[in-house]
Scaffold this active site. Structure first.
Site, mmCIF file in Angstrom:
data_model
loop_
_atom_site.group_PDB
_atom_site.id
_atom_site.type_symbol
_atom_site.label_atom_id
_atom_site.label_comp_id
_atom_site.label_asym_id
_atom_site.label_seq_id
_atom_site.Cartn_x
_atom_site.Cartn_y
_atom_site.Cartn_z
ATOM 1 N N CYS A 75 0.785 -1.264 -0.011
ATOM 2 C CA CYS A 75 0.054 0.274 0.011
ATOM 3 C C CYS A 75 1.007 1.219 -0.175
ATOM 4 C CB CYS A 75 -0.832 -0.021 1.359
ATOM 5 S SG CYS A 75 -1.799 1.343 1.599
ATOM 6 N N CYS A 190 -0.809 3.490 -6.485
ATOM 7 C CA CYS A 190 -1.623 3.189 -5.542
ATOM 8 C C CYS A 190 -1.844 1.547 -6.003
ATOM 9 C CB CYS A 190 -3.080 3.864 -5.470
ATOM 10 S SG CYS A 190 -4.295 2.905 -4.792
HETATM 11 N N1 DGL Z 1 -3.877 0.555 -1.983
HETATM 12 C C1 DGL Z 1 -3.704 1.441 -1.313
HETATM 13 C C2 DGL Z 1 -2.332 2.262 -1.895
HETATM 14 O O1 DGL Z 1 -1.656 1.560 -2.649
HETATM 15 C C3 DGL Z 1 -4.875 2.555 -1.063
HETATM 16 C C4 DGL Z 1 -6.209 2.612 -1.191
HETATM 17 C C5 DGL Z 1 -6.905 3.337 -0.007
HETATM 18 O O2 DGL Z 1 -7.004 2.853 0.899
HETATM 19 O O3 DGL Z 1 -6.917 4.479 -0.134
HETATM 20 O O4 DGL Z 1 -2.301 3.223 -1.811
#
Ligand code: DGL
Length: 266
Positions: A75, A190
């Site tokens: 993330c 993301c």
């Molecule tokens: N998958 C997450 C990232 O790589 C973020 C998504 C979220 O929770 O806003 O930033």
């Protein structure tokens, strides 16, 4: 080491599956716990100190229950702010993060117009600014913070319909034309966004290089596991479990999506 490694892959939701799916190609015999902090999703709008506290407390429970050999924070929104706190607290456990792939984008771009598509949190981070200063000083970088795309990717994974107009509206600010040059590289900052890559390609006003760092993260995991003395046995099949912090039972559609990644809920 004669046993397989246990790898914890962590995200706010299902986006980390895009990283997990690359790791499992290199380490199919490892044991995996995939944790989606769906009770905290989305992370994109969290204040920085609150997010550090949240991820540290969820991690304390996960590390306590699973004793992983390695943790992958799949993330960007979390990695760009919480990695130092996690490494301080568990100095014996390697933490591999996911941060915006600005360096490869700047290296590959010919027009030197690149965009970084991430959550509002990720694009606002000092960490991201520093990557730009360090690796993309010769480029014009457009930061695009989307509050919706991660939710749209979740909806798609959960079998709900997602309309093209919503996706196009979120990604269109990435496409710039300046002084006869056009954006030619977009960083997928993301981990949810590669889940929508076919839509991005189809809806883009012109073709660009979409930069997904997941294969590079998987190579880093591979390197660190080998340094720790683990050896991949392609004959073995590890366990792969998905857990959700809300405690909600995934519906059949989501179970099917997880099964596609070889993950069993529970
Ligand atoms: N998958 C997450 C990232 O790589 C973020 C998504 C979220 O929770 O806003 O930033």
């Amino acid at each position: 080491m004669s046993r397989p490694p246990k790898i914890l892959v962590f995200d706010s939701g299902l986006g980390g599956l895009t990283v997990y799916s690359e790791i499992i190609k290199l380490w199919p015999g490892a044991d995996y716990v995939y944790c989606a902090d769906d009770a905290g999703f989305p992370y994109g709008g969290w204040k920085e100190p609150d997010l550090v506290a949240r991820v540290t407390s969820v991690m304390a429970q996960l590390v306590g229950e699973n004793a992983p050999d390695m943790v992958v924070v799949a993330c960007n929104t979390a990695s760009t702010i919480v990695l130092p706190a996690l490494r301080d607290r568990w100095p014996q456990t390697p933490f591999v993060g996911t941060v915006p792939a600005i360096k490869p984008a700047a290296e590959r771009s010919r027009s030197h117009l690149i965009s970084v598509l991430g959550t509002p949190g990720t694009v606002a981070r000092d960490y991201t600014q520093n990557l730009i200063l360090q690796f993309a000083a010769h480029c014009r970088v457009t930061l695009v913070g989307s509050s919706l795309l991660a939710q749209l990717a979740e909806a798609r994974m959960q079998g709900r319909s997602v309309c093209d107009e919503d996706i196009a509206a979120e990604m269109s600010p990435c496409f710039k034309e300046e002084d006869g040059a056009r954006t030619d590289a977009v960083v997928l900052a993301c981990t949810h966004y590669p889940l929508l890559i076919e839509d991005f390609r189809r809806l883009a006003p012109w073709p660009v290089d979409w930069i997904d760092p997941a294969p590079a993260i998987a190579r880093r995991v591979d390197q660190l596991l080998r340094e720790k003395g683990f050896e991949e046995s392609f004959a073995a099949t590890g366990q792969a479990r998905a857990v959700f912090t809300s405690g909600a039972r995934p519906d059949p559609q989501l179970r099917a999506a997880l099964a596609h990644y070889g993950l069993v809920a529970g």
